[in-house]
Design a protein around this motif. Structure first.
Motif, short mmCIF file in Angstrom:
data_model
loop_
_atom_site.label_atom_id
_atom_site.label_comp_id
_atom_site.label_asym_id
_atom_site.label_seq_id
_atom_site.Cartn_x
_atom_site.Cartn_y
_atom_site.Cartn_z
N LEU A 62 73.06 30.49 85.42
CA LEU A 62 72.34 29.37 84.86
C LEU A 62 73.30 27.87 85.38
O LEU A 62 72.63 27.05 85.79
N PHE A 277 65.70 30.24 79.96
CA PHE A 277 66.96 29.96 80.82
C PHE A 277 66.95 30.63 82.06
O PHE A 277 68.07 30.84 82.63
N PRO A 279 66.80 31.44 85.91
CA PRO A 279 66.66 30.49 86.98
C PRO A 279 65.66 30.97 88.11
O PRO A 279 65.34 30.14 88.98
N ARG A 282 62.29 29.44 86.68
CA ARG A 282 62.23 27.72 86.24
C ARG A 282 62.88 26.72 87.09
O ARG A 282 63.83 27.37 87.70
N THR A 284 65.08 23.16 88.24
CA THR A 284 66.13 22.59 88.04
C THR A 284 65.87 21.61 86.79
O THR A 284 66.56 21.67 85.78
N LEU A 287 65.35 23.94 83.60
CA LEU A 287 66.62 24.36 83.01
C LEU A 287 67.33 23.41 82.39
O LEU A 287 67.95 23.80 81.46
#
Length: 379
Positions: A62, A277, A279, A282, A284, A287
């Protein structure tokens, strides 16, 4: 405006399903270890870490996706050296390890011999291993014989979520006492090791002791020792030596801090539906928004203990939060939560009846007088 859809009536989900959705349905949960729990207990006010650890989110991945990666963990050389030393200590059925436990913690007891037990703790999954460990502890206590549990699995509930912990070893004494053994690869020179490293080992061991106490409370005659044995290489050799470490203070602090943690289900329930959360699924921006939805309690000490520390530090600095200056400064400033507010108070814009503002004004005045005097001396 949030990019997440508003909450809508839906079928109720279990906590496990909710946490799986937070980390990503295809992402296996990252297990909590004693080092992570010790760090979590050191900062119980951080809901962000409590939620991410409780959901099993890979904070390193993350942090990398957020653009603020943090380098954590031992080097490959240190890991190999540590594994080699641990194998040496536990060789020959744990004879040397049991000898050290007897010499340092139970010299009056019958010394362990060839009859010392080393039960097989193999089982499927962490739940199975934890159950097998509990059974082995019960059998060893009833047998009243020296028993070495090599890498047992212990269970501890943290913020309403189970955590499975794996100490290096637990030794059961003939009198029913259980001792946690921490094996470290840093040296013990002239009978003493680096204080900071010993402190970190003590905090880890305190977590194991808390987990063991849950099991010991259900068994007659069982007692968890609050003195753990730290085993390290002697001087600059690879020969093992040991020292007892009293962890009663660390245990008390860790227990109190873990009890203060907000339960994971409460943190998860306050988040908008669809938040994740993960990666892999999602962007940036999403996040960043997801992480910001959970309150954090950043302090400079986080840099040595949390993968998200650099991201949280950047956000704290951007917001001008005084937490970026340290917990002691934050405590001294009271209701002044930003650097801007503190500077304004020092300039005389604060409430005259506020003792913090008055102290800052006085400090600013003394500083100005000192600089003026210094300038006069130079001239």
């Amino acid at each position: 405006m949030s990019s997440y859809p508003p909450s809508s009536p839906a079928q109720p989900t279990t906590l496990r399903q909710r946490l799986a959705g937070l980390r990503g349905p295809a992402v296996p949960p990252r297990p909590l270890d004693a080092r992570a729990l010790a760090a979590l207990a050191a900062n119980p006010g951080c809901g962000r870490r409590a939620l991410l650890d409780g959901a099993g989110v890979d904070k390193n991945a993350l942090a990398t996706a957020l653009g603020s990666p943090a380098a954590f963990g031992q080097s490959q050389f240190a890991i190999v050296r540590g594994n080699s030393f641990e194998a040496k200590v536990k060789g020959d059925g744990g004879a040397e390890l049991l000898r050290l436990v007897h010499a340092h913690l139970a010299p009056a007891a019958e010394p362990p011999g060839a009859a010392a037990r080393v039960p097989d703790l193999t089982a499927a999954g962490p739940e199975g291993r934890a159950a097998r460990t509990a059974l082995a502890l019960r059998e060893a206590t009833a047998a009243q014989a020296w028993t070495l549990l090599d890498h047992p699995m212990l269970a501890l509930e943290v913020a309403g979520s189970p955590a499975y912990l794996e100490p290096d070893a637990v030794v059961v004494h003939p009198d029913g006492r259980w001792t946690v053994v921490e094996i470290k690869s840093f040296p013990m020179i002239d009978g003493a090791a680096d204080a900071a490293k010993v402190g970190a080992a003590a905090r880890q061991a305190a977590v194991y002791v808390l987990a063991l106490e849950k099991t010991a409370g259900k068994l007659a005659g069982a007692e968890v020792g609050h003195t753990v044995l730290l085993v390290c290489p002697k001087d600059f050799s690879n020969l093992p030596t040991a020292a007892p470490v009293d962890i009663r203070r660390e245990r008390s602090v860790t227990r109190r801090q873990l009890d203060r943690l907000t339960r994971v289900e409460e943190l998860a329930a306050a988040l908008p539906a669809g938040l994740s959360f993960d990666p892999a699924t999602r962007t940036t921006e999403e996040l960043v928004e997801a992480v910001a939805a959970v309150d954090a309690a950043y302090a400079p000490e986080c840099l040595a203990a949390c993968e998200l520390a650099f991201h949280c530090r950047d956000r704290a600095r951007t917001a001008g939060a005084v937490t970026a200056l340290g917990r002691s400064v934050r405590g001294e400033l009271g209701a002044l939560t930003t650097v801007e507010e503190a500077l304004a108070a020092a300039a005389g814009a604060g409430c005259a009846e506020d003792p913090t503002a008055a102290a800052l004004q006085r400090a600013a005045r003394l500083r100005a007088e000192a600089l003026e005097s210094a300038a006069g001396v130079v001239a």
